[in-house]
Design a protein around this motif. Structure first.
Motif, PDB file in Angstrom:
ATOM      1  N   HIS A  85      -1.997 -26.873 -39.806  1.00 53.46           N
ATOM      2  CA  HIS A  85      -1.586 -27.606 -38.606  1.00 53.46           C
ATOM      3  C   HIS A  85      -1.069 -26.678 -37.517  1.00 53.46           C
ATOM      4  CE1 HIS A  85       2.785 -27.075 -39.077  1.00 53.46           C
ATOM      5  NE2 HIS A  85       2.593 -27.210 -40.389  1.00 53.46           N
ATOM      6  N   GLY A  86      -1.057 -27.192 -36.288  1.00 55.07           N
ATOM      7  CA  GLY A  86      -0.541 -26.453 -35.153  1.00 55.07           C
ATOM      8  C   GLY A  86       0.942 -26.690 -34.938  1.00 55.07           C
ATOM      9  N   GLY A  87       1.480 -25.980 -33.932  1.00 55.49           N
ATOM     10  CA  GLY A  87       2.888 -26.124 -33.587  1.00 55.49           C
ATOM     11  C   GLY A  87       3.599 -24.809 -33.352  1.00 55.49           C
ATOM     12  N   SER A  88       2.845 -23.778 -32.961  1.00 56.58           N
ATOM     13  CA  SER A  88       3.436 -22.479 -32.595  1.00 56.58           C
ATOM     14  C   SER A  88       4.219 -21.838 -33.735  1.00 56.58           C
ATOM     15  CB  SER A  88       4.336 -22.620 -31.359  1.00 56.58           C
ATOM     16  OG  SER A  88       3.597 -23.107 -30.260  1.00 56.58           O
ATOM     17  N   PHE A  89       3.925 -22.236 -34.987  1.00 57.53           N
ATOM     18  CA  PHE A  89       4.617 -21.756 -36.182  1.00 57.53           C
ATOM     19  C   PHE A  89       6.076 -22.189 -36.230  1.00 57.53           C
ATOM     20  CE2 PHE A  89       1.246 -18.507 -35.643  1.00 57.53           C
ATOM     21  CZ  PHE A  89       0.575 -18.723 -36.836  1.00 57.53           C
ATOM     22  N   VAL A  90       6.465 -23.076 -35.321  1.00 57.67           N
ATOM     23  CA  VAL A  90       7.872 -23.479 -35.196  1.00 57.67           C
ATOM     24  C   VAL A  90       8.038 -24.977 -35.432  1.00 57.67           C
ATOM     25  CG1 VAL A  90       9.817 -23.634 -33.577  1.00 57.67           C
ATOM     26  CG2 VAL A  90       8.403 -21.572 -33.636  1.00 57.67           C
ATOM     27  N   ALA A 150      -9.805 -24.695 -41.809  1.00 58.53           N
ATOM     28  CA  ALA A 150      -9.795 -25.302 -40.479  1.00 58.53           C
ATOM     29  C   ALA A 150      -8.353 -25.408 -40.016  1.00 58.53           C
ATOM     30  CB  ALA A 150     -10.459 -26.683 -40.489  1.00 58.53           C
ATOM     31  N   GLY A 151      -8.172 -25.423 -38.684  1.00 56.99           N
ATOM     32  CA  GLY A 151      -6.821 -25.538 -38.159  1.00 56.99           C
ATOM     33  C   GLY A 151      -6.836 -25.631 -36.652  1.00 56.99           C
ATOM     34  N   ASP A 152      -5.672 -25.972 -36.102  1.00 58.09           N
ATOM     35  CA  ASP A 152      -5.539 -26.105 -34.651  1.00 58.09           C
ATOM     36  C   ASP A 152      -4.374 -25.273 -34.153  1.00 58.09           C
ATOM     37  OD1 ASP A 152      -3.052 -28.264 -34.013  1.00 58.09           O
ATOM     38  OD2 ASP A 152      -3.987 -28.548 -35.972  1.00 58.09           O
ATOM     39  N   SER A 153      -4.544 -24.701 -32.966  1.00 56.87           N
ATOM     40  CA  SER A 153      -3.498 -23.950 -32.284  1.00 56.87           C
ATOM     41  C   SER A 153      -3.004 -22.804 -33.183  1.00 56.87           C
ATOM     42  CB  SER A 153      -2.373 -24.896 -31.861  1.00 56.87           C
ATOM     43  OG  SER A 153      -1.515 -24.295 -30.933  1.00 56.87           O
ATOM     44  N   ALA A 154      -1.719 -22.771 -33.514  1.00 58.04           N
ATOM     45  CA  ALA A 154      -1.232 -21.736 -34.424  1.00 58.04           C
ATOM     46  C   ALA A 154      -1.979 -21.798 -35.745  1.00 58.04           C
ATOM     47  CB  ALA A 154       0.260 -21.906 -34.659  1.00 58.04           C
ATOM     48  N   ALA A 193     -11.909 -23.519 -35.990  1.00 64.96           N
ATOM     49  CA  ALA A 193     -10.624 -23.350 -35.323  1.00 64.96           C
ATOM     50  C   ALA A 193     -10.627 -24.074 -33.977  1.00 64.96           C
ATOM     51  CB  ALA A 193     -10.312 -21.870 -35.117  1.00 64.96           C
ATOM     52  N   PHE A 194      -9.662 -24.963 -33.805  1.00 65.60           N
ATOM     53  CA  PHE A 194      -9.499 -25.705 -32.559  1.00 65.60           C
ATOM     54  C   PHE A 194      -8.429 -25.018 -31.715  1.00 65.60           C
ATOM     55  CE2 PHE A 194     -10.304 -29.566 -35.483  1.00 65.60           C
ATOM     56  CZ  PHE A 194     -11.683 -29.470 -35.337  1.00 65.60           C
ATOM     57  N   SER A 195      -8.795 -24.523 -30.541  1.00 65.06           N
ATOM     58  CA  SER A 195      -7.851 -23.884 -29.607  1.00 65.06           C
ATOM     59  C   SER A 195      -6.935 -22.883 -30.311  1.00 65.06           C
ATOM     60  CB  SER A 195      -6.998 -24.945 -28.900  1.00 65.06           C
ATOM     61  OG  SER A 195      -7.791 -25.839 -28.159  1.00 65.06           O
ATOM     62  N   PRO A 196      -7.498 -21.949 -31.066  1.00 63.92           N
ATOM     63  CA  PRO A 196      -6.644 -21.087 -31.874  1.00 63.92           C
ATOM     64  C   PRO A 196      -5.808 -20.119 -31.056  1.00 63.92           C
ATOM     65  CG  PRO A 196      -8.899 -20.309 -31.923  1.00 63.92           C
ATOM     66  CD  PRO A 196      -8.932 -21.633 -31.218  1.00 63.92           C
ATOM     67  N   GLY A 197      -4.608 -19.848 -31.563  1.00 62.68           N
ATOM     68  CA  GLY A 197      -3.770 -18.783 -31.031  1.00 62.68           C
ATOM     69  C   GLY A 197      -4.065 -17.512 -31.804  1.00 62.68           C
ATOM     70  N   LEU A 198      -4.609 -16.501 -31.117  1.00 58.28           N
ATOM     71  CA  LEU A 198      -5.138 -15.321 -31.798  1.00 58.28           C
ATOM     72  C   LEU A 198      -4.662 -14.008 -31.185  1.00 58.28           C
ATOM     73  CD1 LEU A 198      -8.775 -16.726 -32.008  1.00 58.28           C
ATOM     74  CD2 LEU A 198      -7.309 -16.295 -33.991  1.00 58.28           C
ATOM     75  N   ASP A 199      -3.693 -14.080 -30.278  1.00 63.97           N
ATOM     76  CA  ASP A 199      -3.267 -12.849 -29.600  1.00 63.97           C
ATOM     77  C   ASP A 199      -1.824 -12.987 -29.142  1.00 63.97           C
ATOM     78  OD1 ASP A 199      -2.999 -10.472 -28.239  1.00 63.97           O
ATOM     79  OD2 ASP A 199      -4.038 -11.193 -26.457  1.00 63.97           O
ATOM     80  N   VAL A 200      -0.910 -12.492 -29.945  1.00 62.25           N
ATOM     81  CA  VAL A 200       0.510 -12.552 -29.580  1.00 62.25           C
ATOM     82  C   VAL A 200       0.855 -11.481 -28.551  1.00 62.25           C
ATOM     83  CG1 VAL A 200       2.873 -12.614 -30.505  1.00 62.25           C
ATOM     84  CG2 VAL A 200       1.009 -13.532 -31.853  1.00 62.25           C
ATOM     85  N   THR A 201      -0.057 -10.531 -28.284  1.00 60.15           N
ATOM     86  CA  THR A 201       0.206  -9.579 -27.198  1.00 60.15           C
ATOM     87  C   THR A 201       0.046 -10.244 -25.831  1.00 60.15           C
ATOM     88  OG1 THR A 201      -2.090  -8.773 -26.944  1.00 60.15           O
ATOM     89  CG2 THR A 201      -0.722  -7.709 -28.640  1.00 60.15           C
ATOM     90  N   ARG A 202      -0.602 -11.421 -25.785  1.00 61.47           N
ATOM     91  CA  ARG A 202      -0.794 -12.203 -24.542  1.00 61.47           C
ATOM     92  C   ARG A 202      -1.468 -11.375 -23.451  1.00 61.47           C
ATOM     93  NH1 ARG A 202      -0.195 -16.342 -27.706  1.00 61.47           N
ATOM     94  NH2 ARG A 202       1.935 -16.679 -28.445  1.00 61.47           N
ATOM     95  N   ASP A 218      -8.998 -17.132 -23.630  1.00 61.99           N
ATOM     96  CA  ASP A 218      -9.531 -15.806 -23.961  1.00 61.99           C
ATOM     97  C   ASP A 218      -9.185 -15.359 -25.372  1.00 61.99           C
ATOM     98  OD1 ASP A 218     -10.826 -15.588 -21.593  1.00 61.99           O
ATOM     99  OD2 ASP A 218      -9.407 -14.205 -20.666  1.00 61.99           O
ATOM    100  N   ASP A 219      -8.258 -16.046 -26.038  1.00 62.49           N
ATOM    101  CA  ASP A 219      -8.052 -15.769 -27.461  1.00 62.49           C
ATOM    102  C   ASP A 219      -9.354 -16.038 -28.212  1.00 62.49           C
ATOM    103  OD1 ASP A 219      -5.412 -15.735 -26.435  1.00 62.49           O
ATOM    104  OD2 ASP A 219      -4.594 -16.318 -28.377  1.00 62.49           O
ATOM    105  N   SER A 220     -10.005 -17.144 -27.864  1.00 66.49           N
ATOM    106  CA  SER A 220     -11.267 -17.502 -28.531  1.00 66.49           C
ATOM    107  C   SER A 220     -12.432 -16.638 -28.054  1.00 66.49           C
ATOM    108  CB  SER A 220     -11.585 -18.977 -28.295  1.00 66.49           C
ATOM    109  OG  SER A 220     -10.690 -19.813 -29.005  1.00 66.49           O
ATOM    110  N   THR A 221     -12.522 -16.410 -26.740  1.00 67.20           N
ATOM    111  CA  THR A 221     -13.675 -15.654 -26.241  1.00 67.20           C
ATOM    112  C   THR A 221     -13.668 -14.226 -26.774  1.00 67.20           C
ATOM    113  OG1 THR A 221     -12.520 -15.018 -24.197  1.00 67.20           O
ATOM    114  CG2 THR A 221     -13.810 -17.064 -24.148  1.00 67.20           C
TER     115      THR A 221
END
Length: 303
Positions: A76-81, A143-147, A172-181, A245-248
């Motif tokens: 599940h998503g939720g920014s790991f928080v 499978a997962g979303d966001s985080a 992966a739905f809208s995955p978060g893949l880059d904490v360097t932003r 751009d995390d996904s691209t």
């Protein structure tokens, strides 16, 4: 495609909101309330599994006895928080209904109580438990979303490092893949994204990082990971996302590593737009494409 639906959803998401909750529990309660508005499909049954590896999970199955033997391990998503298997039930339920597979939605540990790499450790433990129970990796998809979408990738990296076989596929739905932003969309989509800003993401990331360097493959796989021998991967994302751009960039890394990858970009939709199934035509269509991808790559048989 419905421009009217997309515009109505965007306007709804931009309505003035109460001041951001200060406490962690208020953040979690607010997320639960938001996700409780999503439509959970009929045709599923659920029960809690007390232990899948080291953590509980919500088992979501087709209500009918005519099911397929594929297994989705969902994060599940939720920014790991924030978030839980229950907050993602509209997503897991829709994947289950559309594929006929069962899904285990993992209740992984959350930050700041359990920062990086706790969630990855829990995900690998759950995957190992399925394998130890005799579930063939060719019948398992992550499978997962966001985080949680990011966890699909980092769990594969950690599983490979541990000598475990790869699952059959990743969705992966809208995955978060880059904490360097460092993606250009972090700034280009500022103000276009109705959910996130650089500042809001950095606040929650700090809780998950707990002082760790974000330049780590398990934190920023879109820019640092070696994706050699990864399973076929579907990345779905919207053009209105700062995380676009995390996904691209992960898709580009995957292609360079010889991975079968599909980058599925939908115009003018927000973060994890698939959760709006039943409200937004594009959400239902994206879930149909995700289900087709899963049934094409996961080995299954009718029971």
């Amino acid at each position: 495609m419905s421009r009217e639906q997309r515009a109505a959803l965007d306007a709804r998401l931009r309505q003035p909101q109460p001041e951001a909750p200060g406490s962690l529990e208020a953040m979690r309660a607010g997320f639960r309330a938001m996700m409780a508005e999503m439509i959970v499909p009929s045709g599923i049954r659920t029960r809690t599994v007390d232990e899948l590896g080291s953590r509980p999970a919500l088992l979501v199955e087709p209500a009918s006895s005519d099911r397929r033997t594929g297994t989705i391990l969902y994060f599940h998503g939720g920014s790991f928080v924030v978030g839980s298997p229950e907050t993602a039930l509209s997503l897991t339920g829709n994947l289950v209904v559309r594929t006929g597979f069962r899904a285990y939605s993992l209740d992984y540990r959350l930050a700041p109580e359990h920062p990086f790499p706790a969630a990855i450790e829990d995900a690998v433990s759950a995957y190992r438990a399925l394998l130890n129970d005799g579930v063939a990796p060719s019948t398992i998809a992550f499978a997962g979303d966001s985080a949680g979408g990011g966890l699909t990738t980092t769990t594969c990296l950690a599983a490979r490092e541990a000598g475990l076989p790869m699952p059959a596929a990743i969705v992966a739905f809208s995955p978060g893949l880059d904490v360097t932003r460092t993606g250009e969309s972090m700034d280009a989509k500022e103000g276009i994204d109705p959910f996130f800003t650089r500042e809001s993401l950095e606040r929650t990331s700090a809780l998950y990082l707990a002082g760790q360097d974000p330049r780590h493959p398990l934190l920023s796989p879109a820019v640092l990971a070696d994706l050699t021998a990864f399973p076929p991967t579907l990345l779905q994302v919207g053009t209105n996302e700062v995380l676009l751009d995390d996904s691209t960039r992960l898709a580009a890394r995957a292609r360079a590593a010889g991975v079968d990858v599909v980058l599925d970009v939908t115009a003018d939709v927000p973060h994890v737009f698939q959760a709006y199934a039943g409200v937004l035509d594009e959400a239902d269509q994206a879930l149909d494409r995700a289900a087709l991808f899963l049934t094409q790559h996961v080995q299954w048989a009718s029971e």
